[in-house]
Design an enzyme around this catalytic site. Structure first.
Site, mmCIF file in Angstrom:
data_model
loop_
_atom_site.group_PDB
_atom_site.id
_atom_site.type_symbol
_atom_site.label_atom_id
_atom_site.label_comp_id
_atom_site.label_asym_id
_atom_site.label_seq_id
_atom_site.Cartn_x
_atom_site.Cartn_y
_atom_site.Cartn_z
ATOM 1 N N ASP A 10 54.963 -14.933 43.066
ATOM 2 C CA ASP A 10 54.623 -15.126 44.481
ATOM 3 C C ASP A 10 53.592 -14.062 44.877
ATOM 4 O O ASP A 10 53.454 -13.029 44.214
ATOM 5 C CB ASP A 10 55.870 -15.012 45.367
ATOM 6 C CG ASP A 10 55.526 -15.255 46.833
ATOM 7 O OD1 ASP A 10 54.907 -16.287 47.134
ATOM 8 O OD2 ASP A 10 55.834 -14.388 47.677
ATOM 9 N N SER A 11 52.925 -14.325 46.006
ATOM 10 C CA SER A 11 51.972 -13.347 46.516
ATOM 11 C C SER A 11 52.673 -12.060 46.958
ATOM 12 O O SER A 11 52.009 -11.046 47.154
ATOM 13 C CB SER A 11 51.219 -13.949 47.699
ATOM 14 O OG SER A 11 52.145 -14.383 48.675
ATOM 15 N N CYS A 73 54.908 -19.544 45.285
ATOM 16 C CA CYS A 73 54.069 -19.393 46.480
ATOM 17 C C CYS A 73 53.422 -20.736 46.825
ATOM 18 O O CYS A 73 52.742 -21.344 45.979
ATOM 19 C CB CYS A 73 52.990 -18.358 46.165
ATOM 20 S SG CYS A 73 51.815 -18.099 47.489
ATOM 21 N N GLU A 158 57.218 -10.213 57.781
ATOM 22 C CA GLU A 158 56.959 -8.984 57.007
ATOM 23 C C GLU A 158 57.174 -7.733 57.853
ATOM 24 O O GLU A 158 57.450 -6.668 57.332
ATOM 25 C CB GLU A 158 55.520 -8.996 56.472
ATOM 26 C CG GLU A 158 55.277 -10.141 55.522
ATOM 27 C CD GLU A 158 54.997 -9.709 54.090
ATOM 28 O OE1 GLU A 158 54.467 -8.621 53.897
ATOM 29 O OE2 GLU A 158 55.303 -10.508 53.178
ATOM 30 N N CYS A 192 56.457 -22.729 53.437
ATOM 31 C CA CYS A 192 56.022 -21.362 53.122
ATOM 32 C C CYS A 192 57.264 -20.567 52.764
ATOM 33 O O CYS A 192 58.320 -20.723 53.396
ATOM 34 C CB CYS A 192 55.319 -20.742 54.328
ATOM 35 S SG CYS A 192 54.950 -18.988 54.124
ATOM 36 N N HIS A 194 58.184 -17.649 53.331
ATOM 37 C CA HIS A 194 58.745 -16.730 54.336
ATOM 38 C C HIS A 194 59.553 -17.449 55.415
ATOM 39 O O HIS A 194 60.335 -16.827 56.119
ATOM 40 C CB HIS A 194 57.628 -15.956 55.039
ATOM 41 C CG HIS A 194 57.047 -14.858 54.220
ATOM 42 N ND1 HIS A 194 56.496 -15.079 52.973
ATOM 43 C CD2 HIS A 194 56.914 -13.534 54.467
ATOM 44 C CE1 HIS A 194 56.047 -13.930 52.494
ATOM 45 N NE2 HIS A 194 56.289 -12.982 53.383
HETATM 46 N N1 DGL Z 1 53.927 -16.884 49.739
HETATM 47 C C1 DGL Z 1 53.014 -17.469 50.698
HETATM 48 C C2 DGL Z 1 53.272 -18.972 50.817
HETATM 49 O O1 DGL Z 1 54.335 -19.486 50.466
HETATM 50 C C3 DGL Z 1 53.142 -16.826 52.049
HETATM 51 C C4 DGL Z 1 52.648 -15.405 52.098
HETATM 52 C C5 DGL Z 1 51.155 -15.268 51.910
HETATM 53 O O2 DGL Z 1 50.382 -15.760 52.767
HETATM 54 O O3 DGL Z 1 50.764 -14.710 50.904
HETATM 55 O O4 DGL Z 1 52.401 -19.686 51.261
#
Ligand code: DGL
Length: 276
Positions: A10-11, A73, A158, A192, A194
C-alpha cells in the site's frame, strides 16, 4: 519450507485494513507488508508517478521471495496494476502474480444492489482512472455507477480526525454530492483503504436502506478463492503464520499510527525506496 510470503503493498498505512481481513481468512499463510509512507499519498499523483512508485515496491517484494503480491491500494490498483501485469511481470518475474483490490469488489457489488445504482467513494486518482466504473460494468453491464472523489478523507484519517467536526463536514458534503447526482444509489463502495475508519461517520450521513460495502472482507474472500483455484500459486506460498511489516518512513512513526488501521500493535522495519 523456504520463506515465500504473500506480499501486500500500500502507499502507506491504509493497506493494513485489507491485510487485517486477509489474515482473518488465511491465518496460516506468511505475509510481508510494505507501506510506502515516505511517498504517500498516492491519491492525487499522476499516472506516471503512481506507476513508477508501485513498480519499485513490487520489485522489492518479489526480490524478497513473494510468489504473489496484493496491491492493497486502490489508487495503485487503478493506475498501475494493468501495466505491471501486462508489461513488467512477464519480464521481471513471469511466474509471480500481482492482484489488485478493485476487481474483487467489482465482481461482487452488482449482486448486492436492488435499484441497479451503485455509488463509489474514492481518491481523486481512482475516480479519474474510471477503473471502478469500467470493472463493474464488465461484470454487470446493466447497472449505473456514480463516483465521487473525497480528497479530504485520507488526510482526516491520517491526522486522527475521524471523530471531529471536520470529518463530519467533509463526509456529509461528499455523500451529499454523490446522492444529489444519483438519488437512486442503494449500494455504496468505500473505494479507498482509509475509508473503513470513517465508516461510522459515513453511515450517520446515509439515508436508511443504503448498504455500505466493505472492501477488506471481499478482497480476503476473493483471495481465498483465488488460492483454491490456483494450486500452482498457493503451493509456492509458505505457511508458517509469519508476519513482517516494512515502511519507507521512520518505523517508529509508522508503528505509532499503524495500530489504528491494523487493530493491534505493530513493529515495523525500514527500507529505502527505490531500493538500489
Ligand atoms: N491507499 C490509497 C487508496 O486506497 C489511499 C491513500 C493514498 O492516497 O495514498 O487509494
Amino acid at each position: 519450507m523456504e520463506h515465500h510470503p504473500i506480499g501486500v503493498f500500500d502507499s502507506g498505512f491504509g493497506g493494513l485494513t485489507v491485510l487485517r481481513e486477509i489474515e482473518r481468512v488465511l491465518p496460516q499463510y506468511d505475509f510481508l507488508y510494505l507501506g510506502d509512507n515516505a511517498r504517500t499519498p498516492y491519491g492525487n499523483r499522476s499516472f506516471e508517478v503512481v506507476y513508477a512508485y508501485t513498480l519499485e515496491a513490487i520489485e522489492w517484494l518479489l526480490e524478497r521471495g513473494c510468489p504473489l503480491v496484493i496491491l492493497a491500494c486502490n489508487t495503485a490498483s487503478a493506475k498501475a496494476l494493468r501495466t505491471i501485469q501486462q508489461r513488467d511481470l512477464p519480464r521481471i518475474a513471469p511466474r509471480a502474480r500481482v492482484l489488485g483490490v478493485i476487481r474483487p469488489v467489482a465482481e461482487t457489488v452488482g449482486t448486492l444492489t436492488r435499484s441497479g445504482h451503485i455509488g463509489v467513494l474514492a481518491t481523486a486518482g481512482t475516480v479519474a482512472s474510471d477503473s471502478y466504473r469500467i470493472e463493474i460494468l464488465k461484470h454487470f453491464p446493466e447497472v449505473t455507477v456514480v463516483q465521487q472523489e473525497c480528497p479530504m478523507w485520507v488526510p482526516l484519517v491520517e491526522n486522527h480526525e475521524c471523530d471531529g467536526a471536520g470529518a463530519d463536514f467533509f463526509v456529509g458534503r461528499d455523500i451529499g454530492r454523490l446522492l444529489e447526482r444519483d438519488p437512486l444509489v442503494d449500494t455504496l463502495v468505500l473505494g479507498c483503504t482509509h475509508y473503513p475508519l470513517l465508516e461510522e461517520r459515513v453511515r450517520a450521513h446515509l439515508p436508511a436502506g443504503i448498504r455500505v460495502v466493505s472492501q477488506g472482507e471481499i478482497v480476503a474472500r476473493s483471495l481465498a478463492h483465488y488460492l483454491e483455484r490456483h494450486p500452482e500459486i498457493s503451493a509456492r506460498c509458505s505457511r508458517t503464520g509469519g508476519r513482517a511489516l516494512y515502511t519507507s518512513e521512520n518505523p517508529a512513526v509508522f508503528d505509532r499510527s499503524a495500530a489504528l488501521f491494523y487493530g493491534r500493535p505493530v513493529r515495523s522495519g525500514h527500507i529505502c525506496l527505490p531500493n538500489r
